[in-house]
Design an enzyme around this catalytic site. Structure first.
Site, PDB file in Angstrom:
ATOM      1  N   GLU A   1      34.135  -9.962  -5.152  1.00  0.00           N
ATOM      2  CA  GLU A   1      32.827  -9.307  -4.975  1.00  0.00           C
ATOM      3  C   GLU A   1      32.314  -9.538  -3.559  1.00  0.00           C
ATOM      4  O   GLU A   1      31.846  -8.612  -2.893  1.00  0.00           O
ATOM      5  CB  GLU A   1      31.819  -9.848  -5.990  1.00  0.00           C
ATOM      6  CG  GLU A   1      32.139  -9.462  -7.433  1.00  0.00           C
ATOM      7  CD  GLU A   1      31.302 -10.222  -8.441  1.00  0.00           C
ATOM      8  OE1 GLU A   1      30.217 -10.718  -8.066  1.00  0.00           O
ATOM      9  OE2 GLU A   1      31.732 -10.351  -9.601  1.00  0.00           O
TER      10      GLU A   1
ATOM     11  N   SER B   1      24.788 -15.180 -12.761  1.00  0.00           N
ATOM     12  CA  SER B   1      24.373 -15.475 -14.123  1.00  0.00           C
ATOM     13  C   SER B   1      23.826 -14.244 -14.833  1.00  0.00           C
ATOM     14  O   SER B   1      23.385 -14.332 -15.958  1.00  0.00           O
ATOM     15  CB  SER B   1      23.284 -16.546 -14.090  1.00  0.00           C
ATOM     16  OG  SER B   1      22.226 -16.102 -13.274  1.00  0.00           O
TER      17      SER B   1
ATOM     18  N   ASP C   1      28.123  -5.649 -10.343  1.00  0.00           N
ATOM     19  CA  ASP C   1      28.649  -6.705  -9.470  1.00  0.00           C
ATOM     20  C   ASP C   1      28.221  -6.494  -8.026  1.00  0.00           C
ATOM     21  O   ASP C   1      27.894  -7.439  -7.325  1.00  0.00           O
ATOM     22  CB  ASP C   1      30.182  -6.732  -9.550  1.00  0.00           C
ATOM     23  CG  ASP C   1      30.672  -7.211 -10.912  1.00  0.00           C
ATOM     24  OD1 ASP C   1      29.952  -7.990 -11.554  1.00  0.00           O
ATOM     25  OD2 ASP C   1      31.763  -6.781 -11.326  1.00  0.00           O
TER      26      ASP C   1
ATOM     27  N   GLU D   1      31.464  -2.126 -10.457  1.00  0.00           N
ATOM     28  CA  GLU D   1      31.917  -3.229 -11.297  1.00  0.00           C
ATOM     29  C   GLU D   1      33.259  -3.631 -10.689  1.00  0.00           C
ATOM     30  O   GLU D   1      34.125  -2.771 -10.486  1.00  0.00           O
ATOM     31  CB  GLU D   1      32.088  -2.721 -12.739  1.00  0.00           C
ATOM     32  CG  GLU D   1      32.234  -3.771 -13.782  1.00  0.00           C
ATOM     33  CD  GLU D   1      30.955  -4.565 -13.998  1.00  0.00           C
ATOM     34  OE1 GLU D   1      29.858  -3.990 -13.948  1.00  0.00           O
ATOM     35  OE2 GLU D   1      31.083  -5.791 -14.210  1.00  0.00           O
TER      36      GLU D   1
END
Lengths: 155, 155
Positions: B16, B36, B47, B60
């Site tokens: 990421e 989290s 993400d 994502e």
């Protein structure tokens, strides 16, 4: 990290999450940045980014106790937020949670006052701000000028 | 959390971050979501979100070892990403790092294949995808149709 510092950090996160939830409830796609930052100095990550109808809002989140507080913000933090906002073609705000009244107020970056040392200052009694409803309307009516929402308090 | 699971999680974060850095270098404002999550079930946090010239891209992030891999994605993860993308008026992709070739490829959500159980599937030998350059150009030329960038591999 001292326990006090850690508590302040955690409280900061909870305000960021609260702002994300509030924006989400009003139809925004909203995302909180990573706690640890980008782990790359050159990259800024604002606390919160919100999007709706093609309007992008980026926020640095702060909290103060009283509605007449003063708040100082580091020069580099503001400069980095400006850089992010410019890349994103977005509005950028310092989002301030006033703990005593539970209100959120939003200061556009260009309304921040400069300090002698080149940092930035918010004086909640004088700095113009937007309230939460105005932030929401900003995304509903893209063409309205930001200034139309600014409220100036007389100290 | 087992050590293996924790390692996979950390590896995920590093991809990421790598994607954020790569997008940043190409002029995007890019932000990674919180590790989290939003701590609120109703809120999705992709993400990675990237913005440039008023174009918003949400990702994502996944990784696979081989360029001919298959990848299965949970239905709710896709549905939630769609919800976020719809609110943000953005494009949404599954961003896949191919570890062997170090390439990134990007699958638009509507090109995902459905499985019998209602989940989603990517077959890297057949599912149409965009490469990184096309993602960059998507934000440079807003009017170009997404389909113009799609590459279809013949298995």
């Amino acid at each position: 990290m001292s326990r006090e510092r850690e508590n302040i950090r955690r409280r900061g996160f909870s305000y960021e999450r609260a702002l994300v939830k509030k924006l989400w409830k009003h139809g925004f796609a909203a995302i909180r940045g990573p706690a640890s930052g980008a782990k790359a100095r050159e990259i800024v990550q604002p606390d919160v980014v919100a999007m709706k109808n093609g309007v992008i809002l980026v926020f640095e989140v702060k909290s103060v106790k009283k509605s007449y507080a003063k708040l100082y913000i580091n020069k580099s933090q503001v400069e980095r937020l400006k850089e992010f906002a410019s890349r994103a073609s977005s509005y950028a705000f310092i989002a301030i949670k006033i703990r005593e009244t539970k209100d959120w107020i939003f200061i556009p970056l260009d309304k921040l006052e400069c300090t002698d040392k080149g940092n930035y200052k918010v004086d909640l009694t004088t700095t113009p701000y937007l309230n939460f409803n105005s932030i929401v309307r900003l995304a509903d009516k893209e063409t309205i000028r930001l200034d139309a929402f600014l409220k100036k308090r007389s100290g």
